[in-house]
Motif scaffolding. Structure first.
Motif, mmCIF file in Angstrom:
data_model
loop_
_atom_site.group_PDB
_atom_site.id
_atom_site.type_symbol
_atom_site.label_atom_id
_atom_site.label_comp_id
_atom_site.label_asym_id
_atom_site.label_seq_id
_atom_site.Cartn_x
_atom_site.Cartn_y
_atom_site.Cartn_z
ATOM 1 N N PRO A 29 0.832 -1.214 0.000
ATOM 2 C CA PRO A 29 0.000 0.000 0.000
ATOM 3 C C PRO A 29 0.863 1.259 0.000
ATOM 4 N N ARG A 30 0.394 2.287 -0.685
ATOM 5 C CA ARG A 30 1.058 3.585 -0.690
ATOM 6 C C ARG A 30 0.493 4.442 0.439
ATOM 7 N N GLY A 31 1.378 5.135 1.139
ATOM 8 C CA GLY A 31 0.948 5.932 2.278
ATOM 9 C C GLY A 31 0.299 7.250 1.879
ATOM 10 N N GLN A 32 -0.367 7.844 2.850
ATOM 11 C CA GLN A 32 -1.002 9.140 2.650
ATOM 12 C C GLN A 32 0.066 10.232 2.616
ATOM 13 N N THR A 33 -0.125 11.211 1.754
ATOM 14 C CA THR A 33 0.815 12.325 1.659
ATOM 15 C C THR A 33 0.173 13.593 2.201
ATOM 16 N N ASN A 34 1.032 14.607 2.514
ATOM 17 C CA ASN A 34 0.501 15.866 3.026
ATOM 18 C C ASN A 34 0.477 16.919 1.919
ATOM 19 N N LEU A 35 -0.028 18.116 2.255
ATOM 20 C CA LEU A 35 -0.189 19.163 1.248
ATOM 21 C C LEU A 35 1.161 19.642 0.727
ATOM 22 N N TRP A 36 2.185 19.773 1.590
ATOM 23 C CA TRP A 36 3.520 20.197 1.153
ATOM 24 C C TRP A 36 4.023 19.256 0.066
ATOM 25 N N HIS A 37 3.911 17.963 0.325
ATOM 26 C CA HIS A 37 4.351 16.947 -0.632
ATOM 27 C C HIS A 37 3.653 17.117 -1.972
ATOM 28 N N ASP A 38 2.329 17.187 -1.942
ATOM 29 C CA ASP A 38 1.564 17.219 -3.183
ATOM 30 C C ASP A 38 1.783 18.524 -3.950
ATOM 31 N N HIS A 39 1.902 19.626 -3.220
ATOM 32 C CA HIS A 39 2.121 20.917 -3.873
ATOM 33 C C HIS A 39 3.485 20.938 -4.571
ATOM 34 N N VAL A 40 4.531 20.510 -3.869
ATOM 35 C CA VAL A 40 5.870 20.494 -4.454
ATOM 36 C C VAL A 40 5.916 19.531 -5.641
ATOM 37 N N ARG A 41 5.313 18.363 -5.496
ATOM 38 C CA ARG A 41 5.258 17.391 -6.604
ATOM 39 C C ARG A 41 4.615 18.009 -7.847
ATOM 40 N N ASP A 42 3.467 18.654 -7.671
ATOM 41 C CA ASP A 42 2.749 19.211 -8.820
ATOM 42 C C ASP A 42 3.505 20.372 -9.453
ATOM 43 N N GLU A 43 4.142 21.198 -8.634
ATOM 44 C CA GLU A 43 4.912 22.317 -9.175
ATOM 45 C C GLU A 43 6.121 21.815 -9.963
ATOM 46 N N LEU A 44 6.798 20.792 -9.451
ATOM 47 C CA LEU A 44 7.922 20.225 -10.192
ATOM 48 C C LEU A 44 7.453 19.619 -11.505
ATOM 49 N N ARG A 45 6.329 18.950 -11.474
ATOM 50 C CA ARG A 45 5.744 18.412 -12.716
ATOM 51 C C ARG A 45 5.528 19.515 -13.736
ATOM 52 N N ASP A 46 4.966 20.629 -13.298
ATOM 53 C CA ASP A 46 4.679 21.729 -14.215
ATOM 54 C C ASP A 46 5.966 22.321 -14.794
ATOM 55 N N LYS A 94 7.499 19.867 -17.232
ATOM 56 C CA LYS A 94 6.673 19.776 -18.439
ATOM 57 C C LYS A 94 6.902 20.979 -19.345
ATOM 58 N N GLU A 95 7.028 22.151 -18.763
ATOM 59 C CA GLU A 95 7.208 23.361 -19.557
ATOM 60 C C GLU A 95 8.532 23.339 -20.329
ATOM 61 N N ALA A 96 9.556 22.734 -19.730
ATOM 62 C CA ALA A 96 10.897 22.758 -20.345
ATOM 63 C C ALA A 96 11.240 21.485 -21.105
ATOM 64 N N ARG A 97 10.335 20.504 -21.146
ATOM 65 C CA ARG A 97 10.686 19.203 -21.701
ATOM 66 C C ARG A 97 10.964 19.275 -23.194
ATOM 67 N N PRO A 98 11.836 18.390 -23.684
ATOM 68 C CA PRO A 98 12.092 18.332 -25.132
ATOM 69 C C PRO A 98 10.881 17.759 -25.873
ATOM 70 N N VAL A 99 10.838 18.018 -27.156
ATOM 71 C CA VAL A 99 9.782 17.441 -27.992
ATOM 72 C C VAL A 99 9.857 15.918 -27.911
ATOM 73 N N GLY A 100 8.705 15.269 -27.819
ATOM 74 C CA GLY A 100 8.676 13.813 -27.779
ATOM 75 C C GLY A 100 8.807 13.235 -26.390
ATOM 76 N N HIS A 101 8.693 14.082 -25.362
ATOM 77 C CA HIS A 101 8.780 13.610 -23.985
ATOM 78 C C HIS A 101 7.523 14.016 -23.220
ATOM 79 N N ALA A 102 7.183 13.226 -22.216
ATOM 80 C CA ALA A 102 5.999 13.471 -21.407
ATOM 81 C C ALA A 102 6.373 13.496 -19.934
ATOM 82 N N VAL A 103 5.615 14.259 -19.156
ATOM 83 C CA VAL A 103 5.834 14.352 -17.711
ATOM 84 C C VAL A 103 4.511 14.050 -17.017
#
Length: 201
Positions: free
Chosen positions: A46-63, A66-75
């Motif tokens: 099972p995967r554990g529960q995460t807190n808001l700090w975790h989820d916010h930082v994760r989503d911001e890093l994803r963004d 994604k903004e800087a990724r090369p063509v042909g790549h996905a995030v």
């Protein structure tokens, strides 16, 4: 208790009793459980529960990635990655080569397509995020790994690792093993991220 020689699919009633050799990805791919989970060395974890700090930082890093990724790549966040026949995991952020990938057919991204995995450490997953999962990622030859830690002042620190292909283990990035305030790196592609700004809501 494990049972030798079983070939049936994992179900809601038997998932906690893997065969002696462990469940395979094919045996668990259709399993539905009332919690999020991963398959590690043939065992459903099972995967554990995460807190808001975790989820916010994760989503911001994803963004940012994604903004800087090369063509042909996905995030993606929490994308299923198949490391071997008995292991699939869901890193917090996954950068992968999406060329030739059928979006309608792929359940788990194969490890050979993955260029970067990011784990944002949670209080309940420190051992997995710092030790166990990085060893698995390196064994699967994923080139780059970032481990994101919350420091005592609440700020973000990114520990950057590069793969040593000869030993299939990670080494700290030689010129910048830990990033604070700003992340600047050339792998897996050139990118600059304001880590302080990640915490702005």
């Amino acid at each position: 208790m494990a049972t030798t020689g079983r070939t049936e699919q994992a179900t809601e009633d038997n998932w906690m009793f893997p065969p002696d050799e462990g469940w395979t990805v094919d045996q668990v791919k259709d399993l539905e459980l009332p919690f999020d989970w991963e398959l590690m060395d043939g065992v459903i974890v099972p995967r554990g529960q995460t807190n808001l700090w975790h989820d916010h930082v994760r989503d911001e890093l994803r963004d940012q990635l994604k903004e800087a990724r090369p063509v042909g790549h996905a995030v993606h966040v929490e994308r299923c990655v198949k490391l071997d026949e008995h292991t699939f995991v869901k890193p917090d952020v996954v950068l992968s080569d999406s060329r030739g990938v059928n979006l309608l057919a792929v359940a788990c991204t194969p490890a050979e397509k993955v260029k970067l995995v990011v784990e944002v450490v949670s209080p309940g997953s420190k051992g997995q995020d710092r030790i166990y999962k990085p060893a698995q990622y390196a064994a699967a030859k994923i080139p780059c790994h970032w481990r994101v830690e919350r420091e005592r002042d609440g700020k973000v620190a990114v520990h950057e690792y590069w793969l040593n292909p000869d030993t299939r283990s990670y080494i700290p990035a030689p010129m910048h093993p830990v990033h604070r305030d700003k992340l600047i790196t050339e792998l897996p592609y050139p990118i600059e991220i304001d880590l302080t700004a990640l915490l702005e809501i």
